[in-house]
Structure formats: structure tokens, C-alpha cells
Design a protein around this motif. Sequence first.
Motif, mmCIF file in Angstrom:
data_model
loop_
_atom_site.group_PDB
_atom_site.id
_atom_site.type_symbol
_atom_site.label_atom_id
_atom_site.label_comp_id
_atom_site.label_asym_id
_atom_site.label_seq_id
_atom_site.Cartn_x
_atom_site.Cartn_y
_atom_site.Cartn_z
ATOM 1 N N GLY A 41 0.840 -1.183 0.000
ATOM 2 C CA GLY A 41 0.000 0.000 0.000
ATOM 3 C C GLY A 41 0.879 1.238 0.000
ATOM 4 O O GLY A 41 2.093 1.151 -0.076
ATOM 5 N N GLY A 42 0.237 2.400 0.079
ATOM 6 C CA GLY A 42 0.996 3.643 0.149
ATOM 7 C C GLY A 42 0.698 4.560 -1.015
ATOM 8 O O GLY A 42 0.153 4.140 -2.041
ATOM 9 N N THR A 43 1.095 5.801 -0.876
ATOM 10 C CA THR A 43 0.748 6.818 -1.884
ATOM 11 C C THR A 43 1.527 6.629 -3.186
ATOM 12 O O THR A 43 0.982 6.779 -4.270
ATOM 13 N N ASP A 71 1.005 -6.724 2.542
ATOM 14 C CA ASP A 71 0.361 -6.528 3.838
ATOM 15 C C ASP A 71 -1.022 -5.948 3.620
ATOM 16 O O ASP A 71 -1.371 -5.486 2.532
ATOM 17 N N ARG A 73 -4.312 -3.834 5.930
ATOM 18 C CA ARG A 73 -4.892 -3.335 7.176
ATOM 19 C C ARG A 73 -6.120 -4.187 7.472
ATOM 20 O O ARG A 73 -6.863 -4.575 6.565
ATOM 21 N N ASN A 83 -5.570 -1.670 1.588
ATOM 22 C CA ASN A 83 -4.602 -1.731 0.484
ATOM 23 C C ASN A 83 -5.208 -2.412 -0.735
ATOM 24 O O ASN A 83 -4.992 -1.979 -1.877
ATOM 25 N N GLY A 141 7.102 -0.337 0.001
ATOM 26 C CA GLY A 141 7.250 1.077 0.339
ATOM 27 C C GLY A 141 8.137 1.167 1.571
ATOM 28 O O GLY A 141 8.586 0.158 2.112
ATOM 29 N N LEU A 142 8.383 2.389 2.002
ATOM 30 C CA LEU A 142 9.247 2.631 3.167
ATOM 31 C C LEU A 142 8.621 3.715 4.027
ATOM 32 O O LEU A 142 8.266 4.784 3.519
ATOM 33 N N HIS A 147 9.947 1.390 8.659
ATOM 34 C CA HIS A 147 9.155 0.165 8.453
ATOM 35 C C HIS A 147 8.994 -0.114 6.970
ATOM 36 O O HIS A 147 9.058 0.777 6.126
ATOM 37 N N ALA A 149 6.562 -3.101 4.452
ATOM 38 C CA ALA A 149 5.406 -3.991 4.629
ATOM 39 C C ALA A 149 4.687 -3.479 5.876
ATOM 40 O O ALA A 149 4.524 -2.269 6.054
ATOM 41 N N LYS A 200 11.029 11.261 3.465
ATOM 42 C CA LYS A 200 11.744 9.970 3.493
ATOM 43 C C LYS A 200 13.261 10.148 3.338
ATOM 44 O O LYS A 200 14.012 9.196 3.427
HETATM 45 C C1 6PG Z 1 1.052 0.060 4.145
HETATM 46 C C2 6PG Z 1 2.281 -0.223 3.334
HETATM 47 C C3 6PG Z 1 3.463 0.485 3.940
HETATM 48 C C4 6PG Z 1 3.755 1.640 2.999
HETATM 49 C C5 6PG Z 1 4.752 2.613 3.598
HETATM 50 C C6 6PG Z 1 4.981 3.806 2.654
HETATM 51 O O1 6PG Z 1 0.178 -0.803 4.261
HETATM 52 O O2 6PG Z 1 0.958 1.213 4.613
HETATM 53 O O3 6PG Z 1 2.490 -1.481 3.012
HETATM 54 O O4 6PG Z 1 4.609 -0.316 4.082
HETATM 55 O O5 6PG Z 1 4.262 1.121 1.771
HETATM 56 O O6 6PG Z 1 4.213 3.077 4.823
HETATM 57 O O7 6PG Z 1 3.753 4.443 2.459
HETATM 58 P P1 6PG Z 1 3.715 5.893 1.700
HETATM 59 O O8 6PG Z 1 4.280 5.645 0.320
HETATM 60 O O9 6PG Z 1 2.265 6.272 1.687
HETATM 61 O O10 6PG Z 1 4.574 6.812 2.522
#
Ligand code: 6PG
Length: 241
Positions: A41-43, A71, A73, A83, A141-142, A147, A149, A200
Motif C-alpha cells: 500500500g501507500g501513496t 500486507d 490493514r 490496500n 514502500g518505506l 518500516h 510492509a 523519506k
Molecule cells: C502500508 C504499506 C506500507 C507503505 C509505507 C509507505 O500498508 O501502509 O504497506 O509499508 O508502503 O508506509 O507508504 P507511503 O508511500 O504512503 O509513505
Amino acid sequence: MKTVEVYPSPRVLAEDLAEVLISHIQELKKEKDFVTIALSGGTTPEMLFEIMGTRYPDQDIWQNVHLFWVDERCVSADDLESNYGMTRRSLISRINIPIQNIHRIRGEEAPAPEAERYSKEVSDFTFKRVGFPVIDIILLGLGEDGHTASIFPDQMHLLTSQKICEVAHHPATMQSRITITGRVINNAGSIFFVVTGRKKAGVVEKLFKKKILAQNYPAAYIVPEYGQIRWFLDKEAGDLV
Ligand code: 6PG
């Protein structure tokens, strides 16, 4: 193998990464009956999925691609936090992919039994290496706290779990999550880290320069044992490296 690409903007990054991923899928399909991809997930992933869905909708590409999630929610698929829901809006709704190729984590179910169920679903679709599933492509993502995942700094044991999936909890909201564990991530054929935004830059710098603080970051322990790791950064996230 590790590569790092830095792009002038998230959009340019997403456009190039979409092409890289599609080409990689097509290469894998020359030697495999089907390709497994686990999505985060993530932007930034959301922007990437919109571009992939818009530019590469046709069935030829997606026919033998199986989508999994890194992953999820623990919410319903219609919840804006989901996600899967984000991927359905941005990618799945735009592509001709057989419904049986969509392997979502059921966030609406009780977390622990669902983690068990999903572990079996992943296992059923993958061959094993050193006793763990091999997912062909994992997109990560990061977070600003390092963190990835849903493996958070206060849950580092998830990096070495013997399970395929575990229940995690967001440290701030305590929201239950289901996450693929570190051993499975590091067993992947290819890991693509996608990181954008000035927020980041600090965590990227500490990871890349192996600053002492990075030892508290789960992302620091994402080191593929057999595959490749490719970092896709925009200029802002990569500003300090
Ligand atoms: C989640 C993601 C999580 C995400 C990072 C980066 O479920 O939120 O798997 O690991 O990839 O938090 O999210 P952004 O790109 O929105 O900062």
C-alpha cells in the motif's frame, strides 16, 4: 544485485517503473507458467498502479499474473484504509485480469485465522526455497520510521519469523495488520523499493549510509538472499544520498 534509480519527480518515477515492471513480467512469462507479484500500500504505489492500469490494460499481460499483497490493514475492502481497496480502484478496475488471479488478504476477517489462511494461499501458489515461498516480484514502500510492509521497528521479530504471514500492529494507532514476513520478502526473485518525498530523505540516507540508527529500521534487513533489489527514489527522497 542492487540498483538505485533517482527520478526528478514521483510521476516520472512511476512512469518508468511501470514500464520496468511490465517488461520484467513479460521476461518472466517466457520461462514460467505464471508470475506472482506481491503489492504494498501507500501513496507512491497508488500512483504507480494508476499508470500501470491506464497504460497496460490488456489481458495478454495480466492473463498469467497472480496478484498478492505484502500486507493489509484489518479493515473491510471498502474501507479507504484497505490496500486491496486502493489497488482495486487504481489498478484492478482498469485491467483485464482473471478474478481467480486476485489473492487479497481478507482484512474483514479475524486477523490470526486470516494470517494462517493467507499463508496457505501464498504457499499453494509458489515453489519453495529453503522452506519458504518464492514470490517473483515484491513491491515495497518505506515508512519514515524505517518500516516496510507492516514490519515496524517495535516488531523486528517479524523479520525472522518462521511463518509466511503474521499479525502486526501499527505502533501509533494499534491498527491490526496482516503482513508477509521478512524471510519470505528476502526469498523473492526481485524486490522493488519505491520511495518518494522529502519526509523519506532522512530514513533513506541512514539506510544507504548504514548509519548506526538504521539498525533499528526493519527495511535495513531487507536483503534478498537470491534475487535482486532495486530502489526507485524521487529526487526529494534521494536528496541526501
Ligand atoms: C502500508 C504499506 C506500507 C507503505 C509505507 C509507505 O500498508 O501502509 O504497506 O509499508 O508502503 O508506509 O507508504 P507511503 O508511500 O504512503 O509513505
